[in-house]
Write an enzyme that holds these catalytic residues in place. Sequence first.
Site, PDB file in Angstrom:
ATOM      1  N   GLN A   1     -11.196  -9.393 -11.495  1.00  0.00           N
ATOM      2  CA  GLN A   1     -11.028  -8.143 -10.761  1.00  0.00           C
ATOM      3  C   GLN A   1     -10.758  -8.439  -9.286  1.00  0.00           C
ATOM      4  O   GLN A   1     -11.310  -9.383  -8.724  1.00  0.00           O
ATOM      5  CB  GLN A   1     -12.270  -7.267 -10.902  1.00  0.00           C
ATOM      6  CG  GLN A   1     -12.554  -6.823 -12.326  1.00  0.00           C
ATOM      7  CD  GLN A   1     -11.542  -5.805 -12.850  1.00  0.00           C
ATOM      8  OE1 GLN A   1     -10.680  -5.314 -12.114  1.00  0.00           O
ATOM      9  NE2 GLN A   1     -11.636  -5.491 -14.128  1.00  0.00           N
TER      10      GLN A   1
ATOM     11  N   CYS B   1       0.848  -1.197   0.000  1.00  0.00           N
ATOM     12  CA  CYS B   1       0.000   0.000   0.000  1.00  0.00           C
ATOM     13  C   CYS B   1       0.883   1.246   0.000  1.00  0.00           C
ATOM     14  O   CYS B   1       2.006   1.217   0.493  1.00  0.00           O
ATOM     15  CB  CYS B   1      -0.909   0.034   1.222  1.00  0.00           C
ATOM     16  SG  CYS B   1      -2.128  -1.290   1.308  1.00  0.00           S
TER      17      CYS B   1
ATOM     18  N   CYS C   1      -7.549   0.606 -16.375  1.00  0.00           N
ATOM     19  CA  CYS C   1      -6.753   0.464 -15.150  1.00  0.00           C
ATOM     20  C   CYS C   1      -5.471   1.277 -15.238  1.00  0.00           C
ATOM     21  O   CYS C   1      -4.601   1.174 -14.370  1.00  0.00           O
ATOM     22  CB  CYS C   1      -6.431  -1.005 -14.877  1.00  0.00           C
ATOM     23  SG  CYS C   1      -5.514  -1.822 -16.187  1.00  0.00           S
TER      24      CYS C   1
ATOM     25  N   ASP D   1     -12.254  -2.774 -22.298  1.00  0.00           N
ATOM     26  CA  ASP D   1     -11.673  -2.993 -20.968  1.00  0.00           C
ATOM     27  C   ASP D   1     -10.279  -3.579 -21.142  1.00  0.00           C
ATOM     28  O   ASP D   1     -10.013  -4.727 -20.783  1.00  0.00           O
ATOM     29  CB  ASP D   1     -12.567  -3.926 -20.149  1.00  0.00           C
ATOM     30  CG  ASP D   1     -12.038  -4.130 -18.723  1.00  0.00           C
ATOM     31  OD1 ASP D   1     -11.258  -3.282 -18.254  1.00  0.00           O
ATOM     32  OD2 ASP D   1     -12.400  -5.143 -18.096  1.00  0.00           O
TER      33      ASP D   1
ATOM     34  N   CYS E   1      -2.307  -8.877   6.694  1.00  0.00           N
ATOM     35  CA  CYS E   1      -2.480  -7.870   5.648  1.00  0.00           C
ATOM     36  C   CYS E   1      -3.922  -7.403   5.693  1.00  0.00           C
ATOM     37  O   CYS E   1      -4.841  -8.203   5.476  1.00  0.00           O
ATOM     38  CB  CYS E   1      -2.141  -8.441   4.274  1.00  0.00           C
ATOM     39  SG  CYS E   1      -2.483  -7.287   2.918  1.00  0.00           S
TER      40      CYS E   1
ATOM     41  N   GLU F   1     -11.295 -11.634 -26.987  1.00  0.00           N
ATOM     42  CA  GLU F   1     -10.242 -11.720 -25.964  1.00  0.00           C
ATOM     43  C   GLU F   1      -8.997 -12.354 -26.572  1.00  0.00           C
ATOM     44  O   GLU F   1      -9.094 -13.234 -27.421  1.00  0.00           O
ATOM     45  CB  GLU F   1     -10.747 -12.547 -24.780  1.00  0.00           C
ATOM     46  CG  GLU F   1      -9.708 -13.067 -23.820  1.00  0.00           C
ATOM     47  CD  GLU F   1      -8.907 -11.972 -23.149  1.00  0.00           C
ATOM     48  OE1 GLU F   1      -7.700 -12.189 -22.915  1.00  0.00           O
ATOM     49  OE2 GLU F   1      -9.475 -10.898 -22.865  1.00  0.00           O
TER      50      GLU F   1
END
Length: 449
Positions: free
Chosen positions: A280, A88, A405, A379, A169, A330
């Site tokens: 995801q 993080c 993303c 996407d 975590c 894809e």
Amino acid sequence: MGRSRYHNKLKEGIFEAEITALSHDGRGIAKVDGKTTFIPFTLPGEVVKFEYTFTKAKFDEAKVVEYVKKSLNRVNPPCDHFQICGGCSLQHMSTDAQIEHKQQTLINQLKYIGNGVEPENILPPLRTSNTEGYRNKARLGVRYVSKKGKILVGFRERNGRFLADIDKCIVLNPLVGDKITEISSFIETLSIYQHIAQLEIAIDDTRPAMIVRHLEPFTNEDLEKLRSFAQENNYWIYLQSKGPDTIFRLYPQGDVEPKKLSYQPAAGIDIGFEPNDFTQVNNDINKKMIKRAIELLDISENDSIIDLFCGLGNFTLPISQHAKTVIGVEGEPTMVKRAKETADNNNITNVNFYAANLFESFEDKEWFNNFEYNKMLLDPPRAGAQEVCNNIEKFNVKRIVYVSCDTAALARDAGILVNTKGYKLISAGVMDMFPHTMHVESIAVFEKI
């Protein structure tokens, strides 16, 4: 002739500066005598006293000695390992401020990388109901550290060289995140504990799965221990000795039901997946994201929609509940096969899936030549969809919903669509897929002028 190397002497003493921005990895940025200085664990607007830790020709690095002025957006990090673990980067920033920063990052990159692109409307951010325990996918390093006399399991330290010594975590699903110590202690009982390199974690709606990447063969006793651990903790355990084609499930054994992990992207649809498939990381945001994408597509019962970079059908299958026909394309044939199986298992008959490399020419493909579409969902992975956008006029779609993303890739592609292909950017916004990190998930709507 000997090589000359640039050497700068590290400045000694305590200095003071104001933080003006955040870097791509979440470090504060200050300008000191015109030179960029990266100072971790600081926020824009803060004034800090610091000392230098590293210097190069174009930038310096430093550490905080004292906070002279703290930001109102500063909070106490919820994790004890925050300053060491690299998993993080923004736990010292309020979640509201994280979202605001990501929204501004999106707007800035659309403007500068997209050559002046600005959305007509800013979408309200999609927020998650829980900023902890949200992560259902992860790759955790495993290493025996002789100086510590134990196995470490987790993410790398911030400097990227070593594994962080953590006991839990907080962003991982607690089915795994709360058991880091238990998992590392278990690995120490195996005969080849020094030859286990990685654990790949995937968690569906009910259970965790763990792929154990090992560099030496397990003994029969090890295999029994692994099965017992899996049974006691309700884990599915997979083993991987080399490449992805060597992955197999150790526990549960045999032809059990369900045969795969699964999740529900929308009501009435179950998508089966293997633990190494792309899914995801945040189930809560994923469902909200799909709902938003469907709303932004503004689907009618006569629409024919193409979903590019469709993966397992995460968007394709929910969209099929509203449109006349949907085609998913894809690049990974294995995922296309699974998507077709999922459509059959869910009795969905108005979709079809094709395998194709969308980073190269696709003009000879059946799905491109034999169908007509009026709307598109994109996407793509971090690389974006440049080839598709460069050839967008050949699809003749009136509306595009682009899920991204990587805001830089989205901004580049938005520049193509808006500045050269006759589209306007109706709206754009961010989604809280990755709380406490600098990763930005965004969505944008383009319409043909």
